[in-house]
Design an enzyme around this catalytic site. Sequence first.
Site, PDB file in Angstrom:
ATOM      1  N   HIS A 117       0.810  -1.226   0.000  1.00 30.30           N
ATOM      2  CA  HIS A 117       0.000   0.000   0.000  1.00 30.30           C
ATOM      3  C   HIS A 117       0.841   1.274   0.000  1.00 30.30           C
ATOM      4  O   HIS A 117       0.374   2.333   0.396  1.00 30.30           O
ATOM      5  CB  HIS A 117      -0.972  -0.013   1.194  1.00 30.30           C
ATOM      6  CG  HIS A 117      -2.018  -1.081   1.074  1.00 30.30           C
ATOM      7  ND1 HIS A 117      -2.773  -1.535   2.133  1.00 30.30           N
ATOM      8  CD2 HIS A 117      -2.442  -1.792  -0.010  1.00 30.30           C
ATOM      9  CE1 HIS A 117      -3.609  -2.480   1.702  1.00 30.30           C
ATOM     10  NE2 HIS A 117      -3.417  -2.655   0.418  1.00 30.30           N
ATOM     11  N   CYS A 146       4.090  21.035  -7.114  1.00 36.74           N
ATOM     12  CA  CYS A 146       5.373  20.665  -7.710  1.00 36.74           C
ATOM     13  C   CYS A 146       6.123  21.906  -8.194  1.00 36.74           C
ATOM     14  O   CYS A 146       5.534  22.765  -8.861  1.00 36.74           O
ATOM     15  CB  CYS A 146       5.095  19.727  -8.883  1.00 36.74           C
ATOM     16  SG  CYS A 146       6.554  19.241  -9.783  1.00 36.74           S
ATOM     17  N   GLY A 186      -1.570  -9.426  12.620  1.00 35.08           N
ATOM     18  CA  GLY A 186      -2.123  -8.090  12.844  1.00 35.08           C
ATOM     19  C   GLY A 186      -2.886  -7.503  11.681  1.00 35.08           C
ATOM     20  O   GLY A 186      -2.867  -6.294  11.487  1.00 35.08           O
ATOM     21  N   PRO A 213      -5.009 -10.812  18.365  1.00 33.13           N
ATOM     22  CA  PRO A 213      -5.815 -10.998  19.579  1.00 33.13           C
ATOM     23  C   PRO A 213      -7.226 -11.494  19.263  1.00 33.13           C
ATOM     24  O   PRO A 213      -7.852 -12.137  20.094  1.00 33.13           O
ATOM     25  CB  PRO A 213      -5.887  -9.590  20.190  1.00 33.13           C
ATOM     26  CG  PRO A 213      -4.843  -8.784  19.509  1.00 33.13           C
ATOM     27  CD  PRO A 213      -4.588  -9.412  18.176  1.00 33.13           C
TER      28      PRO A 213
HETATM   29  P1  OAD Z   1      -7.138  -3.250  10.533  1.00 36.79           P
HETATM   30  O1  OAD Z   1      -7.246  -2.065  11.406  1.00 36.79           O
HETATM   31  O2  OAD Z   1      -8.291  -3.563   9.627  1.00 36.79           O
HETATM   32  O3  OAD Z   1      -6.873  -4.539  11.410  1.00 36.79           O
HETATM   33  C1  OAD Z   1      -5.899  -4.562  12.448  1.00 36.79           C
HETATM   34  C2  OAD Z   1      -5.842  -5.956  13.015  1.00 36.79           C
HETATM   35  O4  OAD Z   1      -4.797  -5.986  13.969  1.00 36.79           O
HETATM   36  C3  OAD Z   1      -7.116  -6.413  13.716  1.00 36.79           C
HETATM   37  O5  OAD Z   1      -7.460  -7.713  13.281  1.00 36.79           O
HETATM   38  C4  OAD Z   1      -6.709  -6.420  15.210  1.00 36.79           C
HETATM   39  O6  OAD Z   1      -7.387  -7.429  15.949  1.00 36.79           O
HETATM   40  C5  OAD Z   1      -5.228  -6.716  15.104  1.00 36.79           C
HETATM   41  N1  OAD Z   1      -4.406  -6.253  16.242  1.00 36.79           N
HETATM   42  C6  OAD Z   1      -4.605  -5.200  17.072  1.00 36.79           C
HETATM   43  N2  OAD Z   1      -3.617  -5.101  17.976  1.00 36.79           N
HETATM   44  C7  OAD Z   1      -2.739  -6.115  17.712  1.00 36.79           C
HETATM   45  C8  OAD Z   1      -1.496  -6.535  18.290  1.00 36.79           C
HETATM   46  N3  OAD Z   1      -0.936  -5.898  19.315  1.00 36.79           N
HETATM   47  N4  OAD Z   1      -0.887  -7.626  17.746  1.00 36.79           N
HETATM   48  C9  OAD Z   1      -1.440  -8.284  16.702  1.00 36.79           C
HETATM   49  N5  OAD Z   1      -2.599  -7.927  16.121  1.00 36.79           N
HETATM   50  C10 OAD Z   1      -3.245  -6.851  16.601  1.00 36.79           C
HETATM   51  O7  OAD Z   1      -5.775  -3.088   9.706  1.00 36.79           O
HETATM   52  P2  OAD Z   1      -5.306  -3.815   8.357  1.00 36.79           P
HETATM   53  O8  OAD Z   1      -5.749  -5.230   8.313  1.00 36.79           O
HETATM   54  O9  OAD Z   1      -3.868  -3.544   8.214  1.00 36.79           O
HETATM   55  O10 OAD Z   1      -5.446   0.221   3.458  1.00 36.79           O
HETATM   56  O11 OAD Z   1      -6.106  -2.984   7.271  1.00 36.79           O
HETATM   57  C11 OAD Z   1      -5.886  -3.270   5.916  1.00 36.79           C
HETATM   58  C12 OAD Z   1      -5.937  -2.013   5.093  1.00 36.79           C
HETATM   59  O12 OAD Z   1      -7.155  -1.287   5.377  1.00 36.79           O
HETATM   60  C13 OAD Z   1      -4.872  -1.001   5.414  1.00 36.79           C
HETATM   61  O13 OAD Z   1      -3.638  -1.261   4.780  1.00 36.79           O
HETATM   62  C14 OAD Z   1      -5.467   0.274   4.892  1.00 36.79           C
HETATM   63  C15 OAD Z   1      -6.869   0.120   5.442  1.00 36.79           C
HETATM   64  O14 OAD Z   1      -7.864   0.770   4.753  1.00 36.79           O
HETATM   65  C16 OAD Z   1      -5.293   1.338   2.735  1.00 36.79           C
HETATM   66  O15 OAD Z   1      -5.160   2.427   3.248  1.00 36.79           O
HETATM   67  C17 OAD Z   1      -5.292   1.101   1.245  1.00 36.79           C
END
Ligand code: OAD
Length: 247
Positions: A117, A146, A186, A213
């Site tokens: 991303h 720019c 995560g 989690p």
């Molecule tokens: P999310 O915010 O959707 O999910 C975060 C995940 O991390 C959740 O499943 C939580 O349960 C988990 N989590 C929280 N704390 C944690 C910890 N300490 N250790 C492990 N896991 C933990 O974030 P993403 O899956 O990254 O895209 O979201 C995907 C995409 O959606 C992002 O890249 C972004 C967003 O829109 C764009 O901006 C294009």
Amino acid sequence: MFSEKLIQKLKSAESVVFFTGAGISAESGVPTFRGEDGLWKKFKPEELANFDAFLKNTELVWEWYKYRKQIIANVQPNPGHYAIVEFEKIYKSFAVITQNVDNLHRRAGSKNIFELHGNIQHNYCIKCKKDFSDELILSKTEIPNCDVCGGLIRPGVVWFGEMLPEDQWNGAERAALSADLFFSVGTSGIVYPAASLPYLAKRNGAYIVEVNPDPTPITEIADEFLSGKSGVILPQIVKIILDEKEN
Ligand code: OAD
């Protein structure tokens, strides 16, 4: 506390992949997108994270990215990021595929990284594609333009409705296809095409380990679901590998 199967897999694996999302950086103090305090609870993605929104509400979108740039500039990688660096030292074939734009894997010391991303520290002109430093962007209060062609400068991240960077996606796909041990860490696993990678790896025979989690759609296909924080669980796994090596 870890299964015998996982320990065997850690010993025999030849190609290891980590697929990470916002959760890996949560313990560094970077807000996730969809949790209780998630960023998308306060801001609507359709208002901020797409190109039309950028053209319509340029000032607001820049304000939001500058706010995130500042948060990210002031945090440090956490034990989860550092544990992943240790994996790269242990396995010859290794890749981190991240959906995060926060650069924390690189700052921790990971080398073979695919950023699906983009990277929030990049900025470029929408017309001539010239790159601009964060220093310059953050020093301006007005909307940045720019200095070569006058075009609008935008953050170097992928927005909804945009293609992923081709080289990063191709590399990530190749890594997922070659993995025999695939960690999904995560991520809520709901944003595509990134979220298709664990399924691709699984179809090609990888052992899937999820660290989170809370369960996600990926949990259904995971061979192991390790419930907890990545900054706690990943260092424990590294310790197991190192202890096994010593014996
Ligand atoms: P999310 O915010 O959707 O999910 C975060 C995940 O991390 C959740 O499943 C939580 O349960 C988990 N989590 C929280 N704390 C944690 C910890 N300490 N250790 C492990 N896991 C933990 O974030 P993403 O899956 O990254 O895209 O979201 C995907 C995409 O959606 C992002 O890249 C972004 C967003 O829109 C764009 O901006 C294009």
